[in-house]
Scaffold this active site. Sequence first.
Site, mmCIF file in Angstrom:
data_model
loop_
_atom_site.group_PDB
_atom_site.id
_atom_site.type_symbol
_atom_site.label_atom_id
_atom_site.label_comp_id
_atom_site.label_asym_id
_atom_site.label_seq_id
_atom_site.Cartn_x
_atom_site.Cartn_y
_atom_site.Cartn_z
ATOM 1 N N ASP A 1 0.852 -1.196 0.000
ATOM 2 C CA ASP A 1 0.000 0.000 0.000
ATOM 3 C C ASP A 1 0.889 1.248 0.000
ATOM 4 O O ASP A 1 1.808 1.360 0.820
ATOM 5 C CB ASP A 1 -0.872 -0.053 1.273
ATOM 6 C CG ASP A 1 -1.957 1.000 1.287
ATOM 7 O OD1 ASP A 1 -2.412 1.411 0.204
ATOM 8 O OD2 ASP A 1 -2.358 1.401 2.404
ATOM 9 N N ASP B 1 3.040 4.984 -5.465
ATOM 10 C CA ASP B 1 2.266 6.212 -5.244
ATOM 11 C C ASP B 1 3.083 7.433 -5.657
ATOM 12 O O ASP B 1 3.825 8.012 -4.872
ATOM 13 C CB ASP B 1 1.857 6.302 -3.766
ATOM 14 C CG ASP B 1 0.957 7.505 -3.525
ATOM 15 O OD1 ASP B 1 0.752 8.293 -4.470
ATOM 16 O OD2 ASP B 1 0.465 7.647 -2.396
ATOM 17 N N HIS C 1 -7.842 9.980 3.694
ATOM 18 C CA HIS C 1 -7.323 9.035 4.690
ATOM 19 C C HIS C 1 -7.654 9.483 6.120
ATOM 20 O O HIS C 1 -7.745 10.676 6.387
ATOM 21 C CB HIS C 1 -5.804 8.894 4.539
ATOM 22 C CG HIS C 1 -5.408 8.196 3.281
ATOM 23 N ND1 HIS C 1 -4.850 8.838 2.203
ATOM 24 C CD2 HIS C 1 -5.500 6.883 2.913
ATOM 25 C CE1 HIS C 1 -4.613 7.956 1.232
ATOM 26 N NE2 HIS C 1 -4.999 6.771 1.633
ATOM 27 N N ASP D 1 -8.800 0.902 6.258
ATOM 28 C CA ASP D 1 -7.871 0.737 7.364
ATOM 29 C C ASP D 1 -8.464 1.334 8.646
ATOM 30 O O ASP D 1 -8.629 0.650 9.659
ATOM 31 C CB ASP D 1 -6.532 1.415 7.021
ATOM 32 C CG ASP D 1 -5.468 1.151 8.066
ATOM 33 O OD1 ASP D 1 -5.747 0.437 9.039
ATOM 34 O OD2 ASP D 1 -4.341 1.669 7.924
#
Length: 311
Positions: A82, A104, A180, A258
């Site tokens: 991730d 990313d 997030h 998450d």
Amino acid sequence: MPLVTTKKMFEDAYKGKYAVGAFNVNNMEIIQGIVQAGQKLNAPLILQVSKGARAYANHTYLVKLVEAAVIETGLPIALHLDHGPDFETCKSCIDGGFTSVMIDGSHLPYEENVALTKKVVEYAHDKGVVVEGELGQLAGIEDDVNVSAEDASYTKPEQVYDFATRTGVDSLAIAIGTSHGAYKFKPGQKPQLRFDILEEVEKKLPDFPIVLHGASSVIPECVKQINQYGGKLDDAIGIPEDMLRKAATMAVCKINIDSDLRLAMTAAIRKYLAENPSHFDPRQYLKPARDAIQAMVEHKIVDVLGCDGKA
Ligand code: G3H
Ligand code: 13P
Ligand code: ZN
């Protein structure tokens, strides 16, 4: 069945109008809670490991725990990096048993993102590993990077075809308003996702699997329980689950979760210790924590992702 890539998972999810859950893992209890839910509901799973998780638990421990989960359940499970921050981290995971990596480059200028992503894709595909790229920037905290709401930017649909074809990525994470962490919207702000952008992306890149990061819903009961037993999470707010359900019927094939697992686990541990102040055997409070993860993942599989029975 050994660890799998996400290739077939995403083809099936796209056609079947559902999404596969990508759950972040950091220790044995989290892995067990997730895979017990997957096993009960016969759901495919993506277990994902961040740079922070590798630093916390060690690469080899996590790989071996996930391999144990595959042996124990027989489920199709992909092991995914991730938010891979650079080529070296991706290479280390590709060489070290992962079946999928994310590079990313979303914070980089466009051409640098293309060049870095292409480099990872070339290395990964050579070894049979699939790659997720990202265009657009989410707000919130991931690893040591904190992107403010002002600096976040939606994905530009006019870039996605060029990015996907020039890099060769297998899936693409886009920014349509998710973020997030546990504070996704300002107090009083109405949660909303830019489905118009998702629709445009789908038109420019037909049949291409799209990924949503920052997709926890910050379930109010978990927040309430944490606050009831001594925690302090004011104004925590997530993405409404009906919006995620809708995205899963569109081009979104992978939904990252998450924070909802962290909240479920912490709520269970706080409650247990508050009600049993004399207990100090970690198994006593980690068991309800693991059960809480399982219940949360079962809920996500059935009510949000729609991937029950799809393993
Ligand atoms: O998107 C980030 C994930 O929630 C992982 O978080 O970097 O704190 O492990 P972490
Ligand atoms: P949440 O913080 O919303 O759970 O997002 C997790 C994520 O995107 C991991 O990559
Ligand atoms: Zn993320």
